[in-house]
Design a protein around this motif. Structure first.
Motif, short mmCIF file in Angstrom:
data_model
loop_
_atom_site.label_atom_id
_atom_site.label_comp_id
_atom_site.label_asym_id
_atom_site.label_seq_id
_atom_site.Cartn_x
_atom_site.Cartn_y
_atom_site.Cartn_z
N VAL A 1 -21.19 28.69 -21.73
CA VAL A 1 -22.33 28.60 -22.60
C VAL A 1 -22.12 29.28 -23.79
N ASN A 2 -21.14 30.49 -23.83
CA ASN A 2 -21.07 31.05 -25.04
C ASN A 2 -20.51 30.36 -26.20
N LEU A 3 -19.52 29.33 -25.94
CA LEU A 3 -19.00 28.53 -26.83
C LEU A 3 -20.06 27.85 -27.61
N ALA A 4 -20.99 27.21 -27.30
CA ALA A 4 -22.31 26.80 -27.79
C ALA A 4 -22.93 27.78 -28.86
N LEU A 5 -23.11 28.74 -28.29
CA LEU A 5 -23.94 30.15 -28.86
C LEU A 5 -22.58 30.49 -30.07
N VAL A 6 -21.54 30.42 -30.12
CA VAL A 6 -20.79 30.98 -30.93
C VAL A 6 -20.54 29.81 -32.22
N ALA A 7 -20.71 28.48 -31.45
CA ALA A 7 -20.91 27.24 -32.55
C ALA A 7 -22.06 27.37 -33.45
N ARG A 8 -23.01 27.61 -32.67
CA ARG A 8 -24.58 27.85 -33.48
C ARG A 8 -24.40 29.06 -34.49
N ARG A 9 -23.53 30.13 -34.12
CA ARG A 9 -23.45 31.26 -34.91
C ARG A 9 -22.82 30.84 -36.24
N GLU A 10 -21.47 30.17 -35.94
CA GLU A 10 -20.66 29.86 -36.88
C GLU A 10 -20.87 28.63 -37.70
N GLY A 11 -22.11 27.66 -37.57
CA GLY A 11 -22.05 26.57 -38.15
C GLY A 11 -21.53 25.39 -37.82
N LEU A 12 -20.77 25.32 -36.35
CA LEU A 12 -19.98 24.29 -36.08
C LEU A 12 -21.15 23.16 -35.37
N PRO A 13 -20.80 22.32 -35.05
CA PRO A 13 -21.58 21.27 -34.44
C PRO A 13 -21.72 21.71 -32.87
N LEU A 14 -22.74 21.35 -32.27
CA LEU A 14 -22.86 21.82 -30.86
C LEU A 14 -22.44 20.82 -30.04
#
Length: 304
Positions: free
Chosen positions: A153-166
């Motif tokens: 789950v955290n990876l998706a939150l990190v991606a959202r925070r860092e502007g990476l595609p989900l």
């Protein structure tokens, strides 16, 4: 009670937990944990290959005839202190085979040698590497169990925070979301859970965060306090015998309130990290089939 195979799995856990109590040597804990691979059978038609995933060691589990466009990015269990992709490879191989998709198992750095956020950094870097290899984010599912279920789950939150595609989907099994251990099931199900205890999880949390100044309630690691809005479709499964049942149930309530499409299912009689029974325990094989069907739907994996 469940099948005899499910009961054998619980007995295996109970024996392993007793061995943990005999020592506080982390190296010995790691050796003991690796025996969990014995619970799963070797999946047919799955090959393994080590790879450098953008500076992060990882292990491919590739089923014969699987999609070349989709990936399961897997984070292993072990509280960030013990365990490895090699412990998980057979169990994850069964899930990959059922889904028809290769899995990349991340060998993230362990605490206390490498404190948080080394682990989530490694999972993120492996995800970036997949994107750099040309995989579409929508065709990547981030999966994991226990602390790995947190990292999925955290990876998706990190991606959202860092502007990476989900990623296209999140599969979180037996997740450990509340590092502060504030949920009632931690003590309420202590007699049923044959693997975990408050004492063990407290030690893992201490080792993970020692010297970092990061509180156990920090939303970067404690997802009971995180903003869950914008998560991809998420499937959470857990065993009703584990002390982390409230982690799954409370997460689902909060995620739905944040507008996330969440599927929540429980395995009756299931212990923590139920996936280790893949290939040998009928209840777990049934769950693997359910998870695989969900993953294929969310990732758009064509029927074989």
């Amino acid at each position: 009670m469940g099948s005899p195979e499910l009961q054998h799995m619980a007995a295996f856990y109970e024996d392993m937990a007793a061995k943990f109590l005999l020592t506080d040597n982390i190296g010995v804990w790691r050796d003991i944990s690796e025996s969990l691979h014995l619970l799963a059978s070797e999946p047919e038609g799955v090959t393994y290959r080590e790879v450098d995933a953008g500076g992060v060691p990882a292990l491919w589990a590739v089923p014969a005839g699987s999609s070349s466009e989709h990936v399961l990015l897997h984070s292993h269990s072990g509280g960030s202190v013990v365990a490895s992709p090699w412990m998980d490879r057979k169990a994850v191989g069964h899930l990959a085979r059922a889904t028809g998709v290769p899995a990349l198992l991340v060998d993230f750095r362990l605490a206390p040698e490498h404190a948080f956020p080394a682990q989530t950094d490694d999972v993120r870097d492996a995800y970036r590497w997949l994107l750099d290899q040309g995989y579409e984010a929508a065709k990547i599912a981030t999966v994991g169990h226990s602390i790995g279920g947190n990292y999925a789950v955290n990876l998706a939150l990190v991606a959202r925070r860092e502007g990476l595609p989900l990623p296209g989907a999140v599969l979180s099994m037996s997740p450990w979301f509340d590092i502060a251990l504030d949920n009632p099931s931690i003590d309420g199900k202590a007699e049923l859970d044959k693997m975990l205890s408050r004492t063990q999880l407290t030690a893992f949390g201490d080792l993970m965060l020692e010297g970092t100044g990061v509180a156990k309630t920090d939303p970067r690691i404690n997802l009971q306090h995180a903003d869950l809005a914008g998560l991809p479709p998420t499937f959470v499964l857990y065993g009703d015998q584990e002390i982390l049942t409230d982690d799954s149930e409370r997460f689902a309530v909060r995620a739905r309130a944040a507008g996330v499409h969440v599927r929540l299912e429980v395995i009756p009689g299931g212990q923590h990290n139920f996936l280790f029974g893949a290939g040998k325990v009928p209840e777990i094989d049934e769950a693997v089939g359910v998870m695989a069907a969900w993953l294929r739907e969310k990732l758009g994996v064509p029927a074989s």
